[in-house]
Design a protein around this motif. Structure first.
Motif, PDB file in Angstrom:
ATOM      1  N   PRO A   1       0.837  -1.198   0.000  1.00 31.06           N
ATOM      2  CA  PRO A   1       0.000   0.000   0.000  1.00 31.06           C
ATOM      3  C   PRO A   1       0.877   1.254   0.000  1.00 31.06           C
ATOM      4  O   PRO A   1       2.037   1.200   0.421  1.00 31.06           O
ATOM      5  CB  PRO A   1      -0.795  -0.121   1.302  1.00 31.06           C
ATOM      6  CG  PRO A   1      -0.010  -1.038   2.154  1.00 31.06           C
ATOM      7  CD  PRO A   1       0.736  -1.961   1.242  1.00 31.06           C
ATOM      8  N   PRO A   2       0.331   2.380  -0.443  1.00 30.35           N
ATOM      9  CA  PRO A   2       1.139   3.600  -0.600  1.00 30.35           C
ATOM     10  C   PRO A   2       1.907   4.014   0.654  1.00 30.35           C
ATOM     11  O   PRO A   2       3.082   4.379   0.569  1.00 30.35           O
ATOM     12  CB  PRO A   2       0.098   4.660  -0.984  1.00 30.35           C
ATOM     13  CG  PRO A   2      -1.014   3.880  -1.608  1.00 30.35           C
ATOM     14  CD  PRO A   2      -1.044   2.548  -0.914  1.00 30.35           C
ATOM     15  N   LYS A   3       1.266   3.928   1.826  1.00 38.60           N
ATOM     16  CA  LYS A   3       1.973   4.359   3.048  1.00 38.60           C
ATOM     17  C   LYS A   3       3.207   3.507   3.321  1.00 38.60           C
ATOM     18  O   LYS A   3       4.221   3.999   3.821  1.00 38.60           O
ATOM     19  CB  LYS A   3       1.018   4.265   4.246  1.00 38.60           C
ATOM     20  CG  LYS A   3       0.443   5.614   4.657  1.00 38.60           C
ATOM     21  CD  LYS A   3      -0.678   5.463   5.651  1.00 38.60           C
ATOM     22  CE  LYS A   3      -0.228   5.272   7.072  1.00 38.60           C
ATOM     23  NZ  LYS A   3      -1.368   5.149   7.999  1.00 38.60           N
ATOM     24  N   ALA A   4       3.095   2.222   3.006  1.00 36.60           N
ATOM     25  CA  ALA A   4       4.241   1.333   3.225  1.00 36.60           C
ATOM     26  C   ALA A   4       5.353   1.653   2.222  1.00 36.60           C
ATOM     27  O   ALA A   4       6.537   1.644   2.567  1.00 36.60           O
ATOM     28  CB  ALA A   4       3.805  -0.124   3.083  1.00 36.60           C
ATOM     29  N   LYS A   5       4.959   1.943   0.990  1.00 37.63           N
ATOM     30  CA  LYS A   5       5.969   2.310  -0.015  1.00 37.63           C
ATOM     31  C   LYS A   5       6.703   3.577   0.411  1.00 37.63           C
ATOM     32  O   LYS A   5       7.930   3.674   0.292  1.00 37.63           O
ATOM     33  CB  LYS A   5       5.300   2.541  -1.371  1.00 37.63           C
ATOM     34  CG  LYS A   5       4.868   1.260  -2.052  1.00 37.63           C
ATOM     35  CD  LYS A   5       4.310   1.547  -3.436  1.00 37.63           C
ATOM     36  CE  LYS A   5       3.981   0.232  -4.140  1.00 37.63           C
ATOM     37  NZ  LYS A   5       3.348   0.428  -5.444  1.00 37.63           N
ATOM     38  N   THR A   6       5.944   4.521   0.941  1.00 34.01           N
ATOM     39  CA  THR A   6       6.555   5.795   1.355  1.00 34.01           C
ATOM     40  C   THR A   6       7.618   5.570   2.425  1.00 34.01           C
ATOM     41  O   THR A   6       8.664   6.231   2.425  1.00 34.01           O
ATOM     42  CB  THR A   6       5.461   6.748   1.891  1.00 34.01           C
ATOM     43  OG1 THR A   6       4.500   6.924   0.857  1.00 34.01           O
ATOM     44  CG2 THR A   6       6.036   8.086   2.288  1.00 34.01           C
ATOM     45  N   ALA A   7       7.363   4.603   3.324  1.00 28.42           N
ATOM     46  CA  ALA A   7       8.344   4.325   4.384  1.00 28.42           C
ATOM     47  C   ALA A   7       9.701   3.965   3.785  1.00 28.42           C
ATOM     48  O   ALA A   7      10.750   4.371   4.301  1.00 28.42           O
ATOM     49  CB  ALA A   7       7.832   3.194   5.283  1.00 28.42           C
ATOM     50  N   PHE A   8       9.681   3.225   2.675  1.00 32.17           N
ATOM     51  CA  PHE A   8      10.949   2.847   2.031  1.00 32.17           C
ATOM     52  C   PHE A   8      11.454   3.942   1.087  1.00 32.17           C
ATOM     53  O   PHE A   8      12.664   4.153   0.961  1.00 32.17           O
ATOM     54  CB  PHE A   8      10.784   1.530   1.268  1.00 32.17           C
ATOM     55  CG  PHE A   8      10.509   0.364   2.182  1.00 32.17           C
ATOM     56  CD1 PHE A   8      11.433  -0.017   3.141  1.00 32.17           C
ATOM     57  CD2 PHE A   8       9.322  -0.352   2.093  1.00 32.17           C
ATOM     58  CE1 PHE A   8      11.178  -1.084   4.001  1.00 32.17           C
ATOM     59  CE2 PHE A   8       9.063  -1.422   2.940  1.00 32.17           C
ATOM     60  CZ  PHE A   8       9.993  -1.785   3.903  1.00 32.17           C
ATOM     61  N   ASP A   9      10.511   4.635   0.441  1.00 35.46           N
ATOM     62  CA  ASP A   9      10.915   5.685  -0.505  1.00 35.46           C
ATOM     63  C   ASP A   9      11.671   6.813   0.198  1.00 35.46           C
ATOM     64  O   ASP A   9      12.468   7.515  -0.422  1.00 35.46           O
ATOM     65  CB  ASP A   9       9.685   6.272  -1.216  1.00 35.46           C
ATOM     66  CG  ASP A   9       9.032   5.248  -2.152  1.00 35.46           C
ATOM     67  OD1 ASP A   9       9.690   4.239  -2.463  1.00 35.46           O
ATOM     68  OD2 ASP A   9       7.872   5.464  -2.546  1.00 35.46           O
TER      69      ASP A   9
ATOM     70  N   LEU B   1      -6.578  -5.952  -1.934  1.00 37.12           N
ATOM     71  CA  LEU B   1      -6.232  -4.762  -2.707  1.00 37.12           C
ATOM     72  C   LEU B   1      -7.386  -3.765  -2.726  1.00 37.12           C
ATOM     73  O   LEU B   1      -7.178  -2.547  -2.765  1.00 37.12           O
ATOM     74  CB  LEU B   1      -5.895  -5.198  -4.142  1.00 37.12           C
ATOM     75  CG  LEU B   1      -4.972  -4.295  -4.960  1.00 37.12           C
ATOM     76  CD1 LEU B   1      -3.630  -4.099  -4.266  1.00 37.12           C
ATOM     77  CD2 LEU B   1      -4.773  -4.877  -6.355  1.00 37.12           C
ATOM     78  N   SER B   2      -8.605  -4.279  -2.664  1.00 35.21           N
ATOM     79  CA  SER B   2      -9.777  -3.407  -2.762  1.00 35.21           C
ATOM     80  C   SER B   2      -9.872  -2.453  -1.572  1.00 35.21           C
ATOM     81  O   SER B   2     -10.584  -1.460  -1.623  1.00 35.21           O
ATOM     82  CB  SER B   2     -11.060  -4.233  -2.854  1.00 35.21           C
ATOM     83  OG  SER B   2     -11.398  -4.784  -1.593  1.00 35.21           O
ATOM     84  N   PHE B   3      -9.126  -2.744  -0.501  1.00 40.79           N
ATOM     85  CA  PHE B   3      -9.148  -1.864   0.665  1.00 40.79           C
ATOM     86  C   PHE B   3      -8.137  -0.725   0.554  1.00 40.79           C
ATOM     87  O   PHE B   3      -8.144   0.197   1.368  1.00 40.79           O
ATOM     88  CB  PHE B   3      -8.892  -2.666   1.954  1.00 40.79           C
ATOM     89  CG  PHE B   3     -10.007  -3.622   2.278  1.00 40.79           C
ATOM     90  CD1 PHE B   3     -11.148  -3.188   2.939  1.00 40.79           C
ATOM     91  CD2 PHE B   3      -9.934  -4.947   1.883  1.00 40.79           C
ATOM     92  CE1 PHE B   3     -12.183  -4.058   3.213  1.00 40.79           C
ATOM     93  CE2 PHE B   3     -10.967  -5.839   2.158  1.00 40.79           C
ATOM     94  CZ  PHE B   3     -12.097  -5.388   2.821  1.00 40.79           C
ATOM     95  N   ILE B   4      -7.227  -0.818  -0.431  1.00 40.83           N
ATOM     96  CA  ILE B   4      -6.216   0.251  -0.546  1.00 40.83           C
ATOM     97  C   ILE B   4      -6.174   0.880  -1.921  1.00 40.83           C
ATOM     98  O   ILE B   4      -5.501   1.870  -2.131  1.00 40.83           O
ATOM     99  CB  ILE B   4      -4.797  -0.272  -0.227  1.00 40.83           C
ATOM    100  CG1 ILE B   4      -4.450  -1.468  -1.099  1.00 40.83           C
ATOM    101  CG2 ILE B   4      -4.609  -0.531   1.213  1.00 40.83           C
ATOM    102  CD1 ILE B   4      -2.956  -1.693  -1.182  1.00 40.83           C
ATOM    103  N   ASP B   5      -6.853   0.281  -2.873  1.00 42.93           N
ATOM    104  CA  ASP B   5      -6.765   0.774  -4.246  1.00 42.93           C
ATOM    105  C   ASP B   5      -8.157   1.219  -4.694  1.00 42.93           C
ATOM    106  O   ASP B   5      -9.156   0.928  -4.034  1.00 42.93           O
ATOM    107  CB  ASP B   5      -6.234  -0.359  -5.147  1.00 42.93           C
ATOM    108  CG  ASP B   5      -5.491   0.179  -6.350  1.00 42.93           C
ATOM    109  OD1 ASP B   5      -5.615   1.376  -6.635  1.00 42.93           O
ATOM    110  OD2 ASP B   5      -4.787  -0.622  -7.004  1.00 42.93           O
ATOM    111  N   ASP B   6      -8.183   1.857  -5.839  1.00 43.27           N
ATOM    112  CA  ASP B   6      -9.449   2.316  -6.405  1.00 43.27           C
ATOM    113  C   ASP B   6     -10.353   1.118  -6.714  1.00 43.27           C
ATOM    114  O   ASP B   6      -9.962   0.222  -7.466  1.00 43.27           O
ATOM    115  CB  ASP B   6      -9.133   3.102  -7.687  1.00 43.27           C
ATOM    116  CG  ASP B   6     -10.379   3.397  -8.466  1.00 43.27           C
ATOM    117  OD1 ASP B   6     -11.242   4.112  -7.928  1.00 43.27           O
ATOM    118  OD2 ASP B   6     -10.502   2.883  -9.583  1.00 43.27           O
TER     119      ASP B   6
END
Ligand code: SF4
Ligand code: SF4
Length: 375
Positions: free
Chosen positions: A216-224, A321-326
């Motif tokens: 999910p985006p928040k998890a990606k941001t942690a690494f980004d 995925l439906s809980f974090i994506d469009d």
């Protein structure tokens, strides 16, 4: 490539092992693309990987791996492992029946590491013993058909310890990653085995791909936000290899880019090599993932085949995925890649549930996914 030493027998093992569960597919469904598999295996071997792992239940993997190893002429230069499907055995005679087929498919006289596959309950281990599995294991060792014998486990810490303590195992394998640190056998089991001097191999470091680009985006941001940019899969594997109790981590590689990325990862990290910033990023990423997950499915596929043809792990992937994506895009992709009729075929029989190492109430969750997708 960095190597680690098997504390029991001194083998120098590449800290990255090649998991042959997800070979690239050819145009024919269920058939691996041999030319591409050969390219991937050769690239991994040339990059220093010396441990290759398969199993009876991985489709055509044993057959394809046997052919590719023979073609490349590298059988004697690598450590070959496979897994005897104890869960399919109905009596002691079946151990040998399966193992003979496995040696034939692999085109070898012996394997270096033989797993008793997915022994997750002491009760089942006791049943296997009552069928003579200890004598069978000893015979394989005495004849040199298996150089080392261990077991893989998806059970609880207590079940794992009971099985581990019951026999002088040569090695073990458990599911372990930054999301599952305290799940199943977990860190406690890892340390327990390592303290006994038993080599620990790790499976599911990227958790069926969830810890790669499916984050999910928040998890990606942690690494980004880390100063050094790496792939999300690389970050997941680094977390495992940071730990000194780990002898080797298996990664199921099905694409060339995965092989080259993993080779870079395994040549950079050593035990104790993470920075404090990185350690914080894993904690943040795991918390972000848990926020959205409703079904703790690792996509292991043990529940398959469903008698009604339901693609259970795919359904759960899109459901989570439906809980974090469009939602519209998830539903569109679900319809295109899995098929609305696929999930609707579930009759709630629960035949799948006894095979699930995560103890998921599959029928109930499939029903929840159907409701969510309006199917
Ligand atoms: S409960 Fe549904 S998914 Fe599971 S085996 Fe039965 S039909 Fe298949
Ligand atoms: S539902 Fe369970 S058995 Fe099926 S893929 Fe997910 S974790 Fe594996």
């Amino acid at each position: 490539m960095n190597y680690r030493t098997n504390p029991k027998n001194g083998d120098k093992i590449s800290q990255l092992g090649y998991g042959c569960m997800r070979f690239p597919s050819s145009a024919t469904a269920g058939v691996s693309d041999i030319a591409e598999v050969k390219r991937l295996i050769k690239t991994a071997f040339d990059g220093g990987v010396n441990y290759f792992d398969t199993a009876f239940v991985y489709g055509d993997s044993e057959k394809v791996l046997g052919e590719v190893l023979e073609d490349l002429g590298i059988r004697d230069k690598i450590l070959l492992s496979t897994k005897m499907p104890q869960f399919s055995c109905k009596s002691g005679a079946d151990f040998e029946t399966y193992f003979k087929k496995q040696l034939a498919a692999l085109r070898v006289d012996y394997v270096d590491y033989l797993f008793i596959h997915n022994v997750s309950e002491k009760k089942r281990w006791d049943e296997l013993k009552s069928w003579g599995i200890l004598d069978w294991i000893q015979e394989k060792l005495d004849k040199g058909q298996a150089k080392n014998v261990g077991f893989s486990c998806h059970g609880s810490t207590s079940e794992f310890k009971a099985i581990l303590d019951d026999h002088d195992w040569d090695f073990i394998m458990l599911q372990y990653n930054y999301l599952d640190e305290n799940w199943q056998v977990g860190r406690e089991g890892l340390k327990y085995a390592a303290d006994k001097g038993v080599p620990v191999f790790i499976m599911e470091p990227v958790r069926g791909g969830l810890l790669a680009d499916k984050l999910p985006p928040k998890a990606k941001t942690a690494f980004d936000n880390l100063p050094t940019k790496r792939s999300y899969a690389s970050n997941a594997i680094r977390w495992v290899l940071d730990q000194p109790e780990v002898t080797m981590v298996l990664s199921g590689m099905s694409a060339f880019e995965q092989v080259t990325d993993n080779l870079t990862t395994a040549s950079e990290i050593n035990a104790g090599g993470l920075t404090d910033n990185e350690r914080s990023a894993y904690v943040a990423a795991a918390a972000a993932i848990r926020e959205f997950m409703d079904v703790y499915c690792t996509a292991c596929g043990y529940c398959l085949p469903c008698p009604k043809g339901v693609s259970i792990p795919d359904c759960f992937y899109y459901y989570n995925l439906s809980f974090i994506d469009d939602m519209a895009s998830v539903k569109r992709n679900f319809a295109g890649f899995v098929g609305n009729g696929n999930i609707s075929a579930c009759v709630g029989c629960k035949a799948c549930e006894r095979h699930c190492p995560q103890s998921i109430s599959i029928a109930e969750k499939i029903a929840a996914a159907r409701t969510r997708f309006g199917l």
